[in-house]
Design an enzyme around this catalytic site. Structure first.
Site, PDB file in Angstrom:
ATOM      1  N   TYR A 238       0.842  -1.220   0.000  1.00 55.62           N
ATOM      2  CA  TYR A 238       0.000   0.000   0.000  1.00 55.62           C
ATOM      3  C   TYR A 238       0.875   1.268   0.000  1.00 55.62           C
ATOM      4  CZ  TYR A 238      -3.917   2.923   1.780  1.00 55.62           C
ATOM      5  OH  TYR A 238      -4.896   3.869   1.966  1.00 55.62           O
TER       6      TYR A 238
ATOM      7  N   LYS B 121       0.955   4.094  -2.831  1.00 55.16           N
ATOM      8  CA  LYS B 121       0.574   5.473  -2.501  1.00 55.16           C
ATOM      9  C   LYS B 121       1.740   6.449  -2.704  1.00 55.16           C
ATOM     10  CE  LYS B 121      -3.765   4.721  -1.411  1.00 55.16           C
ATOM     11  NZ  LYS B 121      -4.842   5.262  -2.262  1.00 55.16           N
TER      12      LYS B 121
END
Ligand code: NAI
Length: 247
Positions: A151, A155
């Protein structure tokens, strides 16, 4: 009504943060395409119930052809596209030494490649009309977070993509900014209430200087500002909405 007459797409707008963002944009006068691979009806109904304009489009953001079709749909339905919000995202948390390639690939495909498709397709269209606002939802986790290697990498990728799109779009009237929400109360985060009888949620609250989780509307307010004419000279920025959590 800062966005009167504008046309927006919000991905992942069926619930959570995306729905909050879509409702705020509609409240400010924008016509909004609710794009999601899950249910979209509730968001459309909520916007229409207060006199706003919205329509639904079923899309998996990690599918290139579907994202091309999404931008085409907005232009065909409402005549143009002014605001693109790439919000759809998922997490598949786990410590790096246990992380499967499958969970790595899945999160990169949705959170980063999906954002790439949305940014590229919006940019293609917006360059031609010399106007546009692209707003990408990253996360405070882009700086690194325990159990979120996939993640965080996605991101962080969104930040690099955003800053590059901003530079490329600047002379064409297209701004591109990223928002990093801290901890916002949505289905994604409410899962934490079930961990260790709520102790995990309490521990998270203690890490937020303001002491409570944000609401989707907190992020929606920032998106509406960045989408407005007031933010015309703001581009390539990474803006935290986190109650002081991200420093
Ligand atoms: P959520 O899980 O409540 O909602 C996500 C929405 O995206 C759902 O409607 C889902 O159907 C849709 N979606 C998922 N995968 C999709 C795909 N492949 N194609 C199209 N739609 C898809 O999540 P939440 O909390 O609303 O998160 C929204 C965004 O905000 C995500 O990008 C997330 O990473 C980011 N974020 C959220 C934070 C939070 O505290 N809730 C903090 C930081 C970032």
């Amino acid at each position: 009504m800062r966005l009167e007459g504008k046309v927006a797409i919000v991905t992942g707008a069926g619930r959570g943060l995306g729905k909050g963002i879509a409702k705020k944009l509609a409240e400010e006068g924008a016509k909004v395409v609710i794009a999601d691979m899950g249910s979209t009806q509730e968001a459309v109904d909520e916007i229409k119930a207060v006199g706003g304009e919205a329509s639904a489009f079923s899309v998996n953001v990690s599918e290139e052809e579907e994202m091309i079709a999404l931008v085409r749909y907005a232009v065909d339905t409402y005549g143009t596209l002014d605001i693109m919000v790439n919000n759809a995202g998922i997490n598949r948390d786990g410590m790096l030494h246990k992380m499967t390639k499958e969970n790595w690939d899945l999160v990169i495909a949705v959170d980063l490649t999906g954002c790439f498709y949305g940014t590229r397709e919006a940019m293609k269209y917006m360059r031609e009309k010399n106007y546009g606002r692209i707003i990408n939802i990253s996360s405070g986790s882009w700086l690194g977070n325990l159990g979120q290697a996939n993640y965080a990498a996605a991101k962080a990728g969104v930040v690099g993509l955003t800053k590059t799109a901003a530079r490329e779009g600047a002379r064409k009237g297209v701004t591109c900014n990223a928002i990093c929400p801290g901890f916002i109360e949505t289905d994604m985060t409410l899962k934490l209430k079930e961990v260790k009888d709520g102790a995990a949620w309490d521990s998270m609250m203690s890490r937020i200087p303001m002491g409570y989780a944000g609401k989707p509307s907190d992020v929606g307010n920032m998106v509406a500002f960045l989408a407005s004419d007031e933010a015309a000279y703001i581009t390539a920025e990474v803006i935290n909405v986190g109650g002081g959590m991200i420093v």
